[in-house]
Write a protein that holds these residues in place. Sequence first.
Motif, PDB file in Angstrom:
ATOM      1  N   ALA A  42     -27.119  22.534   7.751  1.00  0.00           N
ATOM      2  CA  ALA A  42     -28.274  22.194   8.587  1.00  0.00           C
ATOM      3  C   ALA A  42     -28.583  23.320   9.574  1.00  0.00           C
ATOM      4  CB  ALA A  42     -28.023  20.877   9.321  1.00  0.00           C
ATOM      5  N   LEU A  43     -27.558  23.879  10.196  1.00  0.00           N
ATOM      6  CA  LEU A  43     -27.787  24.972  11.150  1.00  0.00           C
ATOM      7  C   LEU A  43     -28.321  26.216  10.455  1.00  0.00           C
ATOM      8  CD1 LEU A  43     -24.647  24.526  13.418  1.00  0.00           C
ATOM      9  CD2 LEU A  43     -27.038  24.090  14.031  1.00  0.00           C
ATOM     10  N   MET A  44     -27.799  26.515   9.279  1.00  0.00           N
ATOM     11  CA  MET A  44     -28.280  27.671   8.535  1.00  0.00           C
ATOM     12  C   MET A  44     -29.723  27.434   8.077  1.00  0.00           C
ATOM     13  SD  MET A  44     -26.546  29.695   5.340  1.00  0.00           S
ATOM     14  CE  MET A  44     -25.002  29.855   6.218  1.00  0.00           C
ATOM     15  N   ALA A  45     -30.038  26.213   7.667  1.00  0.00           N
ATOM     16  CA  ALA A  45     -31.409  25.887   7.261  1.00  0.00           C
ATOM     17  C   ALA A  45     -32.359  26.026   8.442  1.00  0.00           C
ATOM     18  CB  ALA A  45     -31.460  24.472   6.684  1.00  0.00           C
ATOM     19  N   ASP A  46     -31.929  25.618   9.615  1.00  0.00           N
ATOM     20  CA  ASP A  46     -32.748  25.748  10.817  1.00  0.00           C
ATOM     21  C   ASP A  46     -33.028  27.222  11.108  1.00  0.00           C
ATOM     22  OD1 ASP A  46     -34.041  24.539  13.165  1.00  0.00           O
ATOM     23  OD2 ASP A  46     -32.457  25.574  14.268  1.00  0.00           O
ATOM     24  N   THR A  47     -32.019  28.055  10.985  1.00  0.00           N
ATOM     25  CA  THR A  47     -32.194  29.496  11.184  1.00  0.00           C
ATOM     26  C   THR A  47     -33.134  30.068  10.132  1.00  0.00           C
ATOM     27  OG1 THR A  47     -29.982  29.669  12.139  1.00  0.00           O
ATOM     28  CG2 THR A  47     -30.978  31.709  11.346  1.00  0.00           C
ATOM     29  N   ALA A  48     -32.957  29.638   8.878  1.00  0.00           N
ATOM     30  CA  ALA A  48     -33.811  30.118   7.791  1.00  0.00           C
ATOM     31  C   ALA A  48     -35.262  29.694   8.011  1.00  0.00           C
ATOM     32  CB  ALA A  48     -33.301  29.595   6.450  1.00  0.00           C
ATOM     33  N   ALA A 101     -34.922  17.350   9.002  1.00  0.00           N
ATOM     34  CA  ALA A 101     -34.743  16.014   9.581  1.00  0.00           C
ATOM     35  C   ALA A 101     -34.345  15.005   8.509  1.00  0.00           C
ATOM     36  CB  ALA A 101     -36.015  15.570  10.294  1.00  0.00           C
ATOM     37  N   ASN A 102     -34.968  15.087   7.329  1.00  0.00           N
ATOM     38  CA  ASN A 102     -34.608  14.178   6.233  1.00  0.00           C
ATOM     39  C   ASN A 102     -33.163  14.390   5.806  1.00  0.00           C
ATOM     40  OD1 ASN A 102     -37.157  13.030   6.187  1.00  0.00           O
ATOM     41  ND2 ASN A 102     -37.917  14.418   4.598  1.00  0.00           N
ATOM     42  N   PHE A 103     -32.713  15.639   5.764  1.00  0.00           N
ATOM     43  CA  PHE A 103     -31.322  15.939   5.414  1.00  0.00           C
ATOM     44  C   PHE A 103     -30.384  15.320   6.452  1.00  0.00           C
ATOM     45  CE2 PHE A 103     -27.571  18.687   5.908  1.00  0.00           C
ATOM     46  CZ  PHE A 103     -27.013  18.531   4.648  1.00  0.00           C
ATOM     47  N   VAL A 104     -30.696  15.512   7.726  1.00  0.00           N
ATOM     48  CA  VAL A 104     -29.849  14.957   8.793  1.00  0.00           C
ATOM     49  C   VAL A 104     -29.797  13.435   8.692  1.00  0.00           C
ATOM     50  CG1 VAL A 104     -29.634  14.678  11.301  1.00  0.00           C
ATOM     51  CG2 VAL A 104     -30.131  16.931  10.335  1.00  0.00           C
ATOM     52  N   HIS A 105     -30.924  12.808   8.406  1.00  0.00           N
ATOM     53  CA  HIS A 105     -30.942  11.347   8.256  1.00  0.00           C
ATOM     54  C   HIS A 105     -30.051  10.907   7.092  1.00  0.00           C
ATOM     55  CE1 HIS A 105     -33.966   9.719  11.081  1.00  0.00           C
ATOM     56  NE2 HIS A 105     -34.378  10.969  11.097  1.00  0.00           N
ATOM     57  N   ALA A 106     -30.130  11.622   5.962  1.00  0.00           N
ATOM     58  CA  ALA A 106     -29.304  11.266   4.798  1.00  0.00           C
ATOM     59  C   ALA A 106     -27.822  11.445   5.113  1.00  0.00           C
ATOM     60  CB  ALA A 106     -29.695  12.121   3.588  1.00  0.00           C
ATOM     61  N   VAL A 107     -27.490  12.503   5.812  1.00  0.00           N
ATOM     62  CA  VAL A 107     -26.093  12.758   6.179  1.00  0.00           C
ATOM     63  C   VAL A 107     -25.592  11.672   7.123  1.00  0.00           C
ATOM     64  CG1 VAL A 107     -24.595  14.303   7.510  1.00  0.00           C
ATOM     65  CG2 VAL A 107     -26.104  15.236   5.746  1.00  0.00           C
ATOM     66  N   ARG A 108     -26.386  11.354   8.140  1.00  0.00           N
ATOM     67  CA  ARG A 108     -25.959  10.322   9.094  1.00  0.00           C
ATOM     68  C   ARG A 108     -25.746   8.988   8.383  1.00  0.00           C
ATOM     69  NH1 ARG A 108     -26.124  11.127  14.392  1.00  0.00           N
ATOM     70  NH2 ARG A 108     -26.607   8.946  14.813  1.00  0.00           N
ATOM     71  N   ALA A 109     -26.625   8.659   7.440  1.00  0.00           N
ATOM     72  CA  ALA A 109     -26.463   7.398   6.699  1.00  0.00           C
ATOM     73  C   ALA A 109     -25.180   7.432   5.877  1.00  0.00           C
ATOM     74  CB  ALA A 109     -27.671   7.162   5.801  1.00  0.00           C
ATOM     75  N   GLU A 110     -24.902   8.561   5.224  1.00  0.00           N
ATOM     76  CA  GLU A 110     -23.681   8.665   4.418  1.00  0.00           C
ATOM     77  C   GLU A 110     -22.430   8.541   5.273  1.00  0.00           C
ATOM     78  OE1 GLU A 110     -21.336  12.261   2.584  1.00  0.00           O
ATOM     79  OE2 GLU A 110     -23.079  11.784   1.321  1.00  0.00           O
ATOM     80  N   LEU A 111     -22.458   9.150   6.454  1.00  0.00           N
ATOM     81  CA  LEU A 111     -21.287   9.138   7.320  1.00  0.00           C
ATOM     82  C   LEU A 111     -21.162   7.853   8.136  1.00  0.00           C
ATOM     83  CD1 LEU A 111     -21.371  12.826   8.583  1.00  0.00           C
ATOM     84  CD2 LEU A 111     -19.928  11.847   6.790  1.00  0.00           C
ATOM     85  N   GLY A 112     -22.157   6.973   8.012  1.00  0.00           N
ATOM     86  CA  GLY A 112     -22.077   5.684   8.689  1.00  0.00           C
ATOM     87  C   GLY A 112     -22.571   5.692  10.121  1.00  0.00           C
TER      88      GLY A 112
END
Length: 123
Positions: A42-48, A101-112
Amino acid sequence: MSSWLGSRWQAKEARAARQEQSQREDRLRYEAERRNLYARFALMADTAAGGKYAALEGDLYRLRWEIGLLASPDVVQAAHRLTQALGGVGPHAEDPYVEIANFVHAVRAELGFPNDGLLPEHF
């Protein structure tokens, strides 16, 4: 005879406790590795997205492959859509921050973790 049985029982219980502790440590280590991988991506994508995509493209694809090995299908798809958007492909190619943002949402859902109230502008 009873002391021999008692010592065998204690040894068996100790082995089971060590095995359970080892499994718990492995699970925690695996979860920590996934969280670290997701955060790096996510951080690398933000930089990219900030204009450095060409320099980071190879690293992003390498991390996406790692995600493909460890993540749920939702997170894998979100990572794929994000790298497409960063590369100028897909519906959010003009604004890859939506896919971040969609990636972060998917990650948060996976991690509970809850996603309540999180909007794309928080990233």
